[in-house]
Design a protein around this motif. Structure first.
Motif, mmCIF file in Angstrom:
data_model
loop_
_atom_site.group_PDB
_atom_site.id
_atom_site.type_symbol
_atom_site.label_atom_id
_atom_site.label_comp_id
_atom_site.label_asym_id
_atom_site.label_seq_id
_atom_site.Cartn_x
_atom_site.Cartn_y
_atom_site.Cartn_z
ATOM 1 N N LYS A 1 6.384 83.814 61.840
ATOM 2 C CA LYS A 1 5.998 85.188 62.184
ATOM 3 C C LYS A 1 7.227 85.841 62.798
ATOM 4 O O LYS A 1 7.826 85.300 63.716
ATOM 5 C CB LYS A 1 4.844 85.169 63.190
ATOM 6 N N GLU A 2 7.598 86.969 62.275
ATOM 7 C CA GLU A 2 8.802 87.626 62.780
ATOM 8 C C GLU A 2 8.624 89.130 62.844
ATOM 9 O O GLU A 2 7.906 89.729 62.031
ATOM 10 C CB GLU A 2 10.006 87.273 61.903
ATOM 11 N N TRP B 1 5.931 90.631 60.274
ATOM 12 C CA TRP B 1 5.700 89.930 59.017
ATOM 13 C C TRP B 1 5.163 88.531 59.287
ATOM 14 O O TRP B 1 5.602 87.842 60.200
ATOM 15 C CB TRP B 1 6.996 89.790 58.211
ATOM 16 N N HIS B 2 4.194 88.123 58.460
ATOM 17 C CA HIS B 2 3.723 86.748 58.471
ATOM 18 C C HIS B 2 4.154 86.146 57.136
ATOM 19 O O HIS B 2 3.637 86.518 56.086
ATOM 20 C CB HIS B 2 2.200 86.698 58.621
ATOM 21 N N THR B 3 5.134 85.244 57.193
ATOM 22 C CA THR B 3 5.750 84.716 55.976
ATOM 23 C C THR B 3 5.488 83.219 55.826
ATOM 24 O O THR B 3 5.636 82.459 56.777
ATOM 25 C CB THR B 3 7.272 84.963 55.995
ATOM 26 N N LEU C 1 3.389 88.832 54.367
ATOM 27 C CA LEU C 1 2.332 89.817 54.592
ATOM 28 C C LEU C 1 2.681 90.688 55.788
ATOM 29 O O LEU C 1 3.131 90.199 56.823
ATOM 30 C CB LEU C 1 0.991 89.116 54.851
ATOM 31 N N ASN C 2 2.460 91.977 55.630
ATOM 32 C CA ASN C 2 2.665 92.907 56.734
ATOM 33 C C ASN C 2 1.419 92.854 57.639
ATOM 34 O O ASN C 2 0.354 93.347 57.284
ATOM 35 C CB ASN C 2 2.865 94.328 56.181
ATOM 36 N N ILE C 3 1.557 92.222 58.817
ATOM 37 C CA ILE C 3 0.405 92.072 59.727
ATOM 38 C C ILE C 3 0.582 92.915 60.992
ATOM 39 O O ILE C 3 0.034 92.593 62.049
ATOM 40 C CB ILE C 3 0.196 90.591 60.116
ATOM 41 N N THR C 4 1.335 94.016 60.879
ATOM 42 C CA THR C 4 1.615 94.854 62.046
ATOM 43 C C THR C 4 0.331 95.357 62.696
ATOM 44 O O THR C 4 0.156 95.261 63.919
ATOM 45 C CB THR C 4 2.502 96.049 61.647
#
Length: 204
Positions: free
Chosen positions: A15-16, A27-29, A48-51
């Motif tokens: 997660k970054e 982002w969750h990669t 995935l964009n998890i903002t």
């Protein structure tokens, strides 16, 4: 290093938070390692964009923390109030009995005044208990008004001197002049009452 971990272990999830086109995005990669028919090790990743989800989780965590803090405040508040209510109540009960046996009108008026003061204090305490909504915001109203500290000391002396026992003396040095201050006199009364009550309770 993440790619090397994925190749070594077969998968790697990270997660970054990055700055993407001037906007902070979380982002969750997940990276997967696989081997081609030619024997080459390759990686494929899904980001995935998890903002929005991350922000929602932070808000939920903050709300949970606030709710827990509110419950602690309520518990502490009610515990303190149950202790503080006893002081004016004891004075009201004690002086109500004394007023019936007072020998002079002056004494009756003095005892009546002490009962009135403690009744006001008790009423303010009960109002605070009933108005628990203040605790949701983490504060209690402060009502500043003119207060004569000399008069307060005289009343405290009258209330506490009769409660002494076991060879312990209660001495109050009352100033000769009036001392007028602007303060929440009920809060000040509560503080002094608590100190005096504990002093009487724990002084052998």
């Amino acid at each position: 290093s993440d790619d090397q971990d994925a190749i070594k272990n077969g998968t790697k999830t990270i997660k970054e938070t990055v700055l993407w086109q001037g906007v902070q995005i979380v982002w969750h990669t997940t990276k997967y390692s696989f081997t081609t028919v030619e024997g080459k090790k390759l990686l494929i990743g899904l980001a995935l964009n998890i903002t929005e989800l991350d922000n929602a989780m932070k808000e939920l965590s903050a709300a949970k923390e606030k709710a827990e803090r509110s419950e602690l405040l309520k518990s502490a508040f009610l515990a303190n109030m149950s202790h503080e209510i006893r002081t004016p109540l004891n004075s009201i009960v004690g002086f109500s009995k004394l007023i019936a046996t007072a020998e002079t009108q002056e004494k009756k008026e003095e005892f009546g005044k002490i009962i009135d003061i403690n009744s006001d204090m008790l009423l303010n305490l009960i109002n605070d208990i009933l108005d628990l909504s203040k605790l949701e915001a983490g504060f209690i109203d402060i009502r500043c008004e003119e207060c004569n500290l000399k008069e307060m000391l005289i009343n405290l002396n009258s209330s506490f001197a009769i409660r002494m026992s076991g060879g312990v003396n209660f001495k109050c040095l009352v100033p000769k002049e009036d001392i007028i201050v602007k303060i929440d006199k009920n809060r000040l009364n509560q503080v002094i009452n608590n100190y005096l009550s504990n002093a009487i309770k724990y002084t052998p």
